[in-house]
Design a protein around this motif. Structure first.
Motif, PDB file in Angstrom:
ATOM      1  N   LEU A  90      54.970 -22.406  14.354  1.00 34.22           N
ATOM      2  CA  LEU A  90      54.451 -23.695  14.804  1.00 34.22           C
ATOM      3  C   LEU A  90      52.946 -23.816  14.620  1.00 34.22           C
ATOM      4  O   LEU A  90      52.412 -24.925  14.528  1.00 34.22           O
ATOM      5  CB  LEU A  90      54.823 -23.929  16.268  1.00 34.22           C
ATOM      6  N   SER A  91      52.238 -22.690  14.582  1.00 38.80           N
ATOM      7  CA  SER A  91      50.783 -22.720  14.415  1.00 38.80           C
ATOM      8  C   SER A  91      50.351 -22.504  12.974  1.00 38.80           C
ATOM      9  O   SER A  91      49.162 -22.332  12.701  1.00 38.80           O
ATOM     10  CB  SER A  91      50.135 -21.655  15.307  1.00 38.80           C
ATOM     11  N   SER A  92      51.296 -22.546  12.039  1.00 40.75           N
ATOM     12  CA  SER A  92      50.953 -22.352  10.630  1.00 40.75           C
ATOM     13  C   SER A  92      49.978 -23.428  10.162  1.00 40.75           C
ATOM     14  O   SER A  92      50.162 -24.620  10.434  1.00 40.75           O
ATOM     15  CB  SER A  92      52.217 -22.405   9.766  1.00 40.75           C
ATOM     16  N   PRO A  93      48.923 -23.033   9.441  1.00 40.49           N
ATOM     17  CA  PRO A  93      47.951 -24.021   8.968  1.00 40.49           C
ATOM     18  C   PRO A  93      48.491 -24.976   7.917  1.00 40.49           C
ATOM     19  O   PRO A  93      47.843 -25.981   7.607  1.00 40.49           O
ATOM     20  CB  PRO A  93      46.831 -23.142   8.380  1.00 40.49           C
ATOM     21  N   CYS A  94      49.674 -24.684   7.364  1.00 33.66           N
ATOM     22  CA  CYS A  94      50.230 -25.578   6.342  1.00 33.66           C
ATOM     23  C   CYS A  94      50.856 -26.828   6.951  1.00 33.66           C
ATOM     24  O   CYS A  94      51.096 -27.806   6.244  1.00 33.66           O
ATOM     25  CB  CYS A  94      51.265 -24.841   5.499  1.00 33.66           C
ATOM     26  N   ARG A  95      51.122 -26.796   8.243  1.00 42.17           N
ATOM     27  CA  ARG A  95      51.831 -27.913   8.883  1.00 42.17           C
ATOM     28  C   ARG A  95      50.885 -29.091   9.084  1.00 42.17           C
ATOM     29  O   ARG A  95      49.945 -29.017   9.862  1.00 42.17           O
ATOM     30  CB  ARG A  95      52.393 -27.455  10.220  1.00 42.17           C
ATOM     31  N   PRO A  96      51.114 -30.208   8.378  1.00 38.03           N
ATOM     32  CA  PRO A  96      50.209 -31.355   8.527  1.00 38.03           C
ATOM     33  C   PRO A  96      50.449 -32.074   9.844  1.00 38.03           C
ATOM     34  O   PRO A  96      51.578 -32.128  10.341  1.00 38.03           O
ATOM     35  CB  PRO A  96      50.575 -32.248   7.337  1.00 38.03           C
ATOM     36  N   ALA A  97      49.396 -32.609  10.395  1.00 38.06           N
ATOM     37  CA  ALA A  97      49.521 -33.381  11.636  1.00 38.06           C
ATOM     38  C   ALA A  97      50.189 -34.719  11.335  1.00 38.06           C
ATOM     39  O   ALA A  97      50.015 -35.298  10.258  1.00 38.06           O
ATOM     40  CB  ALA A  97      48.144 -33.605  12.249  1.00 38.06           C
ATOM     41  N   ALA A  98      50.959 -35.193  12.287  1.00 33.97           N
ATOM     42  CA  ALA A  98      51.645 -36.485  12.127  1.00 33.97           C
ATOM     43  C   ALA A  98      50.690 -37.612  12.485  1.00 33.97           C
ATOM     44  O   ALA A  98      50.065 -37.594  13.551  1.00 33.97           O
ATOM     45  CB  ALA A  98      52.883 -36.540  13.003  1.00 33.97           C
ATOM     46  N   LEU A 131      58.045 -33.017  10.401  1.00 34.17           N
ATOM     47  CA  LEU A 131      57.867 -31.770  11.158  1.00 34.17           C
ATOM     48  C   LEU A 131      57.488 -32.033  12.608  1.00 34.17           C
ATOM     49  O   LEU A 131      57.665 -31.168  13.466  1.00 34.17           O
ATOM     50  CB  LEU A 131      56.818 -30.891  10.466  1.00 34.17           C
ATOM     51  N   HIS A 132      56.990 -33.210  12.892  1.00 37.35           N
ATOM     52  CA  HIS A 132      56.788 -33.593  14.293  1.00 37.35           C
ATOM     53  C   HIS A 132      58.138 -33.785  14.974  1.00 37.35           C
ATOM     54  O   HIS A 132      58.317 -33.389  16.137  1.00 37.35           O
ATOM     55  CB  HIS A 132      55.972 -34.886  14.369  1.00 37.35           C
ATOM     56  N   LEU A 133      59.099 -34.356  14.240  1.00 45.98           N
ATOM     57  CA  LEU A 133      60.426 -34.580  14.805  1.00 45.98           C
ATOM     58  C   LEU A 133      61.228 -33.284  14.891  1.00 45.98           C
ATOM     59  O   LEU A 133      61.974 -33.075  15.842  1.00 45.98           O
ATOM     60  CB  LEU A 133      61.184 -35.605  13.957  1.00 45.98           C
ATOM     61  N   HIS A 134      61.115 -32.437  13.877  1.00 49.56           N
ATOM     62  CA  HIS A 134      61.833 -31.150  13.874  1.00 49.56           C
ATOM     63  C   HIS A 134      60.916 -30.082  13.275  1.00 49.56           C
ATOM     64  O   HIS A 134      60.930 -29.845  12.067  1.00 49.56           O
ATOM     65  CB  HIS A 134      63.128 -31.254  13.079  1.00 49.56           C
ATOM     66  N   PRO A 135      60.113 -29.429  14.122  1.00 50.07           N
ATOM     67  CA  PRO A 135      59.112 -28.466  13.617  1.00 50.07           C
ATOM     68  C   PRO A 135      59.685 -27.156  13.113  1.00 50.07           C
ATOM     69  O   PRO A 135      58.933 -26.309  12.643  1.00 50.07           O
ATOM     70  CB  PRO A 135      58.213 -28.240  14.837  1.00 50.07           C
ATOM     71  N   TYR A 186      59.249 -27.675   5.259  1.00 54.08           N
ATOM     72  CA  TYR A 186      58.216 -26.734   4.812  1.00 54.08           C
ATOM     73  C   TYR A 186      58.360 -26.449   3.321  1.00 54.08           C
ATOM     74  O   TYR A 186      57.353 -26.335   2.603  1.00 54.08           O
ATOM     75  CB  TYR A 186      58.293 -25.435   5.610  1.00 54.08           C
ATOM     76  N   ALA A 187      59.600 -26.324   2.846  1.00 60.90           N
ATOM     77  CA  ALA A 187      59.819 -26.068   1.417  1.00 60.90           C
ATOM     78  C   ALA A 187      59.306 -27.232   0.574  1.00 60.90           C
ATOM     79  O   ALA A 187      58.750 -27.021  -0.511  1.00 60.90           O
ATOM     80  CB  ALA A 187      61.297 -25.825   1.158  1.00 60.90           C
ATOM     81  N   ASP A 188      59.470 -28.475   1.054  1.00 65.08           N
ATOM     82  CA  ASP A 188      58.979 -29.636   0.308  1.00 65.08           C
ATOM     83  C   ASP A 188      57.456 -29.714   0.305  1.00 65.08           C
ATOM     84  O   ASP A 188      56.867 -30.367  -0.572  1.00 65.08           O
ATOM     85  CB  ASP A 188      59.559 -30.926   0.895  1.00 65.08           C
ATOM     86  N   LEU A 189      56.817 -29.064   1.272  1.00 70.71           N
ATOM     87  CA  LEU A 189      55.352 -29.020   1.276  1.00 70.71           C
ATOM     88  C   LEU A 189      54.807 -28.206   0.108  1.00 70.71           C
ATOM     89  O   LEU A 189      53.673 -28.435  -0.341  1.00 70.71           O
ATOM     90  CB  LEU A 189      54.832 -28.420   2.589  1.00 70.71           C
ATOM     91  N   VAL A 190      55.592 -27.244  -0.384  1.00 71.74           N
ATOM     92  CA  VAL A 190      55.096 -26.375  -1.457  1.00 71.74           C
ATOM     93  C   VAL A 190      54.721 -27.178  -2.695  1.00 71.74           C
ATOM     94  O   VAL A 190      53.576 -27.100  -3.163  1.00 71.74           O
ATOM     95  CB  VAL A 190      56.127 -25.270  -1.780  1.00 71.74           C
ATOM     96  N   PRO A 191      55.637 -27.980  -3.293  1.00 66.35           N
ATOM     97  CA  PRO A 191      55.226 -28.761  -4.469  1.00 66.35           C
ATOM     98  C   PRO A 191      54.184 -29.816  -4.145  1.00 66.35           C
ATOM     99  O   PRO A 191      53.337 -30.131  -4.996  1.00 66.35           O
ATOM    100  CB  PRO A 191      56.538 -29.391  -4.950  1.00 66.35           C
ATOM    101  N   ALA A 192      54.221 -30.386  -2.926  1.00 65.33           N
ATOM    102  CA  ALA A 192      53.219 -31.391  -2.562  1.00 65.33           C
ATOM    103  C   ALA A 192      51.817 -30.789  -2.567  1.00 65.33           C
ATOM    104  O   ALA A 192      50.878 -31.362  -3.144  1.00 65.33           O
ATOM    105  CB  ALA A 192      53.546 -31.979  -1.185  1.00 65.33           C
ATOM    106  N   TYR A 193      51.660 -29.629  -1.952  1.00 63.08           N
ATOM    107  CA  TYR A 193      50.339 -28.987  -1.920  1.00 63.08           C
ATOM    108  C   TYR A 193      49.918 -28.507  -3.306  1.00 63.08           C
ATOM    109  O   TYR A 193      48.728 -28.567  -3.663  1.00 63.08           O
ATOM    110  CB  TYR A 193      50.358 -27.807  -0.947  1.00 63.08           C
ATOM    111  N   ARG A 194      50.865 -28.028  -4.102  1.00 60.28           N
ATOM    112  CA  ARG A 194      50.503 -27.571  -5.448  1.00 60.28           C
ATOM    113  C   ARG A 194      49.984 -28.727  -6.298  1.00 60.28           C
ATOM    114  O   ARG A 194      49.033 -28.571  -7.072  1.00 60.28           O
ATOM    115  CB  ARG A 194      51.695 -26.904  -6.126  1.00 60.28           C
ATOM    116  N   LYS A 195      50.588 -29.895  -6.146  1.00 63.82           N
ATOM    117  CA  LYS A 195      50.123 -31.056  -6.909  1.00 63.82           C
ATOM    118  C   LYS A 195      48.749 -31.522  -6.434  1.00 63.82           C
ATOM    119  O   LYS A 195      48.008 -32.156  -7.195  1.00 63.82           O
ATOM    120  CB  LYS A 195      51.142 -32.187  -6.801  1.00 63.82           C
TER     121      LYS A 195
END
Length: 492
Positions: A50-58, A367-371, A377-386
């Motif tokens: 839950l404290s991972s820095p990759c998690r964007p704030a809602a 992730l606010h609804l289901h952290p 989290y897996a979908d964040l990988v290509p988003a951050y890479r782009k």
């Protein structure tokens, strides 16, 4: 081979790499590719995830807007479903009295579907059930199968719903009216009462999803025919609250539904098969029901005989799943980013950036609804890479794998892209020590990808091409690190 040929072969000089092979011979003899290898350092607690820095704030305004949109879209989907597949409730049954007996296919963690609540809106963690008695008689299965084959012969078996080339289907509303009528009158009400009683009613009798609240989002007869190469369905999650599969025939080999979160005979991360496969078998007319968001695949039907199933996707007017709808929007945003990415017909960095930023913002809401949702989290990988945030992409991959491990599951694709993101991050690392550390993590990740390919069915891993890519990634990471002779041996 003649004696002169042998003589010439003996006089041929050794290739230049032979001395290297002689030096590495002890390592080659000692190397065991199947030996247990340590996993990369993952997050081991919920607090760490839950404290991972990759998690964007809602964004509060975006979240409010998306929740409203989800409510409106869900109401439209339910209304459309009821018009398309009007369930006949004309024969009353008190208190779900005809609900079929069911057996859970396995145990699931408490937060697969929601956190901090337990698998909302399910009453328990029995997220995959199989009936202990048939929903359809053998004669009813034969009648439905005959109607589907006649429709398929007239209109053609296609893949309009799944859009996959590995199986074909005809839809329930394409079948003759009399077939639709008896299915919606004699089978579906009892199925809905079974789903409601066994999945959404707690020990005190409180039911969060009454039978009449359910609607059929789509219904199709799926045909797996290995004789023409249409034998399976790749790993995916369903859109809808519950998915139900009824086996319509016998006499085939293999098949069944593989679930990532179930424990399988091949050990950690292998998943388990329910239905007609080698795992927990079901009979003709029996039903298997599972929570829609569970990651699963249609295991390969083997041999020559086809396998037929009736699949129904259920919604409830009581539960608009905003999280799944947000994830669908994310998929569309990432498709736009791919449309304008490097190598596309019309590359546009600005459009890629905007689409990736939109995907990241939507994932913050999801992730606010289901952290503890590994898919987000897996979908964040290509988003951050782009967006060029390779550090956050690697952390998102690490967190996605950590969440899956928390749920006693491992997703082949998630581990694969975790390895890819680590290699990309290592390429831009400045200090040699940091680069070596990242490559070590990538090597451990790719080793796990290769192991998962061995223990999971081909429908879950995408087949040999993904294994080749994983081995290539592993070899590349080992060559870049090259700390020991064993690295050189394994890379080869």
């Amino acid at each position: 081979m003649t004696s002169s040929a042998i003589h010439c072969a003996e006089r041929r000089p050794l290739p230049r790499f032979y001395p290297i092979l002689f030096l590495l011979l002890p390592c080659l003899l000692a190397y065991d590719p199947s030996a247990p290898r340590p996993l990369p350092a993952l997050h081991s607690t919920i607090d760490a995830i839950l404290s991972s820095p990759c998690r964007p704030a809602a964004d509060p305004n975006l979240l409010t807007h998306e929740l409203q949109v989800a409510e409106e879209e869900h109401a439209k989907d339910v209304s459309r479903a009821r018009r398309r597949h009007p369930i006949d409730w004309s024969e009353p049954v008190e208190n779900g009295g005809d609900a079929l007996p069911c057996a859970p296919a396995g145990s699931f963690g408490p937060h697969v579907l929601s956190y901090p609540t337990t698998n909302l809106p399910h009453a328990n963690s029995d997220l995959v059930l199989r009936t202990s008695a048939p929903l359809l008689s053998s004669a009813e299965c034969d009648a439905l199968l005959d109607a589907a084959e006649r429709t398929g012969s007239a209109r053609g078996w296609a893949s309009r719903y799944t859009l996959q080339s590995t199986q074909t289907e005809v839809h329930l509303d394409d079948l003759p009216a009399e077939t639709q009528a008896w299915v919606l009158r004699d089978a579906v009400p009892r199925l809905c009462r079974t789903v409601s009683a066994r999945m959404f009613t707690d020990a005190d009798g409180h039911c969060s999803v009454p039978p009449e609240s359910l609607a059929i989002y789509d219904a199709l007869v799926i045909k797996y025919d290995p004789s023409v190469g249409k034998s399976h369905l790749v790993a995916h999650a369903d859109f809808g609250l519950v998915s139900c599969t009824i086996q319509l025939n016998d006499g085939f080999e293999g098949g069944g539904t593989w679930y990532q979160c179930l424990e399988g005979p091949a050990g950690a991360g292998s998943g388990g098969t329910v239905g007609a496969g080698t795992g927990q078998r079901t009979g003709k007319g029996h039903a298997t029901m599972h929570a829609g968001p569970l990651w699963h695949a249609g295991a390969h039907t083997t041999g020559r005989a086809p396998r037929y199933i009736l699949t129904l996707f259920l919604l409830s007017d009581r539960f608009p799943d905003a999280n799944r709808r947000l994830q669908n929007r994310v998929i569309n945003a990432l498709r736009v980013a791919n449309l304008y990415g490097e190598g596309s017909a019309a590359p546009n960095k600005r459009k890629v950036g905007r689409a990736a930023e939109a995907a990241t913002a939507l994932l913050g809401c999801a992730l606010h609804l289901h952290p503890l949702d590994a898919e987000s989290y897996a979908d964040l990988v290509p988003a951050y890479r782009k967006l060029g945030r390779l550090d956050l992409a690697a952390e998102a991959g690490r967190t996605a794998c950590s969440v899956d491990m928390l749920h006693d599951a491992q997703n082949f694709g998630t581990w694969f892209q975790y390895g890819e993101s680590l290699v990309a991050l290592a390429e831009e690392a400045g200090a040699k020590g940091r680069r070596t550390s990242i490559l070590t993590e990538a090597i451990a990740t790719y080793r796990e990808v290769v192991r998962l390919h061995r223990v999971q069915p081909a429908a879950a891993t995408g087949g040999g091409s993904f294994l080749s890519s994983a081995l290539s990634g592993l070899g590349g990471a080992l060559r870049r690190r090259a700390l020991t002779d064993e690295d050189t041996v394994e890379a080869g």
